[in-house]
Motif scaffolding. Sequence first.
Motif, PDB file in Angstrom:
ATOM      1  N   PHE A 118       0.800  -1.225   0.000  1.00 16.49           N
ATOM      2  CA  PHE A 118       0.000   0.000   0.000  1.00 16.49           C
ATOM      3  C   PHE A 118       0.840   1.286   0.000  1.00 16.49           C
ATOM      4  O   PHE A 118       0.330   2.329  -0.422  1.00 16.49           O
ATOM      5  N   THR A 119       2.067   1.222   0.459  1.00 21.28           N
ATOM      6  CA  THR A 119       2.847   2.468   0.584  1.00 21.28           C
ATOM      7  C   THR A 119       4.248   2.379  -0.021  1.00 21.28           C
ATOM      8  O   THR A 119       4.993   3.359   0.023  1.00 21.28           O
ATOM      9  N   GLY A 120       4.615   1.232  -0.557  1.00 23.70           N
ATOM     10  CA  GLY A 120       5.919   1.106  -1.189  1.00 23.70           C
ATOM     11  C   GLY A 120       7.065   0.997  -0.196  1.00 23.70           C
ATOM     12  O   GLY A 120       6.869   0.859   1.015  1.00 23.70           O
ATOM     13  N   GLY A 121       8.277   1.092  -0.735  1.00 18.79           N
ATOM     14  CA  GLY A 121       9.471   0.931   0.090  1.00 18.79           C
ATOM     15  C   GLY A 121       9.620   1.984   1.161  1.00 18.79           C
ATOM     16  O   GLY A 121      10.114   1.703   2.263  1.00 18.79           O
ATOM     17  N   TYR A 122       9.207   3.218   0.857  1.00 18.79           N
ATOM     18  CA  TYR A 122       9.328   4.293   1.853  1.00 18.79           C
ATOM     19  C   TYR A 122       8.453   3.990   3.065  1.00 18.79           C
ATOM     20  O   TYR A 122       8.863   4.245   4.202  1.00 18.79           O
ATOM     21  N   GLY A 123       7.272   3.439   2.812  1.00 17.77           N
ATOM     22  CA  GLY A 123       6.401   3.072   3.918  1.00 17.77           C
ATOM     23  C   GLY A 123       7.023   2.011   4.806  1.00 17.77           C
ATOM     24  O   GLY A 123       6.913   2.074   6.034  1.00 17.77           O
ATOM     25  N   VAL A 124       7.677   1.029   4.196  1.00 18.78           N
ATOM     26  CA  VAL A 124       8.353  -0.012   4.975  1.00 18.78           C
ATOM     27  C   VAL A 124       9.470   0.598   5.815  1.00 18.78           C
ATOM     28  O   VAL A 124       9.663   0.239   6.983  1.00 18.78           O
ATOM     29  N   LEU A 125      10.198   1.549   5.235  1.00 14.56           N
ATOM     30  CA  LEU A 125      11.278   2.218   5.963  1.00 14.56           C
ATOM     31  C   LEU A 125      10.731   2.982   7.167  1.00 14.56           C
ATOM     32  O   LEU A 125      11.300   2.927   8.265  1.00 14.56           O
ATOM     33  N   MET A 126       9.622   3.691   6.981  1.00 14.30           N
ATOM     34  CA  MET A 126       9.021   4.441   8.091  1.00 14.30           C
ATOM     35  C   MET A 126       8.410   3.502   9.132  1.00 14.30           C
ATOM     36  O   MET A 126       8.390   3.820  10.319  1.00 14.30           O
ATOM     37  N   ALA A 127       7.934   2.352   8.683  1.00 17.24           N
ATOM     38  CA  ALA A 127       7.439   1.352   9.634  1.00 17.24           C
ATOM     39  C   ALA A 127       8.594   0.828  10.490  1.00 17.24           C
ATOM     40  O   ALA A 127       8.441   0.626  11.699  1.00 17.24           O
ATOM     41  N   ALA A 128       9.753   0.627   9.854  1.00 16.19           N
ATOM     42  CA  ALA A 128      10.938   0.187  10.597  1.00 16.19           C
ATOM     43  C   ALA A 128      11.372   1.253  11.603  1.00 16.19           C
ATOM     44  O   ALA A 128      11.750   0.938  12.740  1.00 16.19           O
ATOM     45  N   ALA A 129      11.297   2.528  11.188  1.00 14.20           N
ATOM     46  CA  ALA A 129      11.629   3.623  12.105  1.00 14.20           C
ATOM     47  C   ALA A 129      10.653   3.654  13.279  1.00 14.20           C
ATOM     48  O   ALA A 129      11.052   3.910  14.431  1.00 14.20           O
ATOM     49  N   SER A 130       9.397   3.374  13.010  1.00 14.05           N
ATOM     50  CA  SER A 130       8.399   3.291  14.080  1.00 14.05           C
ATOM     51  C   SER A 130       8.739   2.148  15.034  1.00 14.05           C
ATOM     52  O   SER A 130       8.534   2.248  16.250  1.00 14.05           O
ATOM     53  N   GLY A 131       9.270   1.056  14.473  1.00 12.59           N
ATOM     54  CA  GLY A 131       9.700  -0.070  15.291  1.00 12.59           C
ATOM     55  C   GLY A 131      10.834   0.302  16.229  1.00 12.59           C
ATOM     56  O   GLY A 131      10.867  -0.130  17.388  1.00 12.59           O
ATOM     57  N   VAL A 132      11.763   1.122  15.748  1.00 10.93           N
ATOM     58  CA  VAL A 132      12.863   1.592  16.596  1.00 10.93           C
ATOM     59  C   VAL A 132      12.303   2.422  17.754  1.00 10.93           C
ATOM     60  O   VAL A 132      12.728   2.282  18.907  1.00 10.93           O
ATOM     61  N   PHE A 133      11.347   3.292  17.446  1.00  8.75           N
ATOM     62  CA  PHE A 133      10.703   4.092  18.488  1.00  8.75           C
ATOM     63  C   PHE A 133      10.021   3.193  19.514  1.00  8.75           C
ATOM     64  O   PHE A 133      10.094   3.439  20.725  1.00  8.75           O
ATOM     65  N   LEU A 134       9.398   2.123  19.030  1.00  9.48           N
ATOM     66  CA  LEU A 134       8.700   1.207  19.935  1.00  9.48           C
ATOM     67  C   LEU A 134       9.691   0.437  20.812  1.00  9.48           C
ATOM     68  O   LEU A 134       9.369   0.099  21.953  1.00  9.48           O
ATOM     69  N   LEU A 135      10.868   0.176  20.302  1.00  4.83           N
ATOM     70  CA  LEU A 135      11.897  -0.472  21.117  1.00  4.83           C
ATOM     71  C   LEU A 135      12.333   0.438  22.271  1.00  4.83           C
ATOM     72  O   LEU A 135      12.613  -0.039  23.377  1.00  4.83           O
ATOM     73  N   LEU A 136      12.383   1.736  22.018  1.00  7.30           N
ATOM     74  CA  LEU A 136      12.693   2.693  23.087  1.00  7.30           C
ATOM     75  C   LEU A 136      11.578   2.698  24.132  1.00  7.30           C
ATOM     76  O   LEU A 136      11.844   2.738  25.339  1.00  7.30           O
ATOM     77  N   TYR A 137      10.355   2.653  23.655  1.00  5.43           N
ATOM     78  CA  TYR A 137       9.207   2.556  24.566  1.00  5.43           C
ATOM     79  C   TYR A 137       9.286   1.274  25.381  1.00  5.43           C
ATOM     80  O   TYR A 137       9.051   1.275  26.595  1.00  5.43           O
ATOM     81  N   ARG A 138       9.635   0.165  24.712  1.00  2.25           N
ATOM     82  CA  ARG A 138       9.758  -1.121  25.403  1.00  2.25           C
ATOM     83  C   ARG A 138      10.802  -1.048  26.517  1.00  2.25           C
ATOM     84  O   ARG A 138      10.574  -1.557  27.623  1.00  2.25           O
ATOM     85  N   ALA A 139      11.928  -0.409  26.232  1.00  2.16           N
ATOM     86  CA  ALA A 139      12.991  -0.282  27.242  1.00  2.16           C
ATOM     87  C   ALA A 139      12.513   0.546  28.431  1.00  2.16           C
ATOM     88  O   ALA A 139      12.831   0.230  29.593  1.00  2.16           O
ATOM     89  N   MET A 140      11.742   1.606  28.166  1.00  2.88           N
ATOM     90  CA  MET A 140      11.226   2.439  29.257  1.00  2.88           C
ATOM     91  C   MET A 140      10.275   1.645  30.139  1.00  2.88           C
ATOM     92  O   MET A 140      10.343   1.710  31.377  1.00  2.88           O
ATOM     93  N   ILE A 141       9.394   0.865  29.511  1.00  2.00           N
ATOM     94  CA  ILE A 141       8.441   0.065  30.280  1.00  2.00           C
ATOM     95  C   ILE A 141       9.164  -0.994  31.102  1.00  2.00           C
ATOM     96  O   ILE A 141       8.831  -1.232  32.270  1.00  2.00           O
TER      97      ILE A 141
END
Length: 250
Positions: A198-221
Motif C-alpha cells: 500500500f505504501t511502497g518501500g518508503y512506507g516499509v522504511l518508516m514502519a521500521a523507524a516506528s519499530g525503533v521508536f517502539l523499542l525505546l518505549y519497550r525499554a522504558m516500560i
Amino acid sequence: MIAFFRLFLLSLQFLTRIPVPGRYTDPIPLADYRQMVRAFPLVGLVVGLISAMVFTLTQLWWGNLLASAFAVLTIAMITGGFHLDGLADTADGIFSSRPRERMLEIMRDSRIGTQGALALIFKIILHVLVIYQIAEHKPSVIGLLIVAPVVGRALGSLLMYRQPYARESGMGNLFIGNIGASEFYTALILGAMLTFLFTGGYGVLMAAASGVFLLLYRAMIQNKLGGQTGDTVGAGIEIAELVFLLLMAH
C-alpha cells in the motif's frame, strides 16, 4: 498446527467487536492462542479498510477534517477502544511516580485518572490532525489509513517476543514471553508485505523507524515495570500506529 484462517478469525474475535461465529474459534485451546499473533496484521488490515471506507464516504459530505475524525472514531468503535484502554491505564500507572507494585495496581483500576485522560485526549486529537494533514497534502491518505493499523499490530509483536510478563497472571501472559520465533517473524514479515503493497518501500522504511521508536518505549516500560503487560502492549500498538502516520506525514 492450527489453520491460518481460523487463527485470523480468532484474532479478529479477540482484537475487535466484529462478530465471529463461535464454531470457528471455540475448539481452539487457550494454550494455542499465542499463535494468533501471526494473524494480527490481517486484523489491522480489516480495521484499516473499514476506517478508509468511512473516511471516503464522509469526505464527500463534510471534507477532510470531519472525515479524519470519523476515521479515528471508526477504529475506536471496531476495536471497542481495546488498545486505547491500555494506553490510558499505562499512562496512569507509568506517570504516577509510584513504586512498581503500586503502578501495576493503578493500571488494574478500571477508573481513568488524569494522566490517562490526558493521554487519550492528546492521542485522539493528534491522530485526527495527522490524518487531516495527510489528506490535505498527499494523495496517499487512503493507503495510509489502510496500512497504519497493520503497522501497529505487526510491531506489537516486539513487545511480546522474549519479553518478561510484569504480572503474576492475566490475559497478556498468553502472548508476552510465550510467542515463538515463528509467530514473531510471521507478524513482522506479513506486516512489511502489506505495508509495501500500500505504501511502497518508503512506507516499509518508516514502519521500521516506528519499530525503533517502539523499542525505546519497550525499554522504558521494562525499566519501570520489569516487563510488559497487556496494557503496555495495547498502548504500544496505539503509539506505533500514530508514530508511523506522523513519519509518513512529513
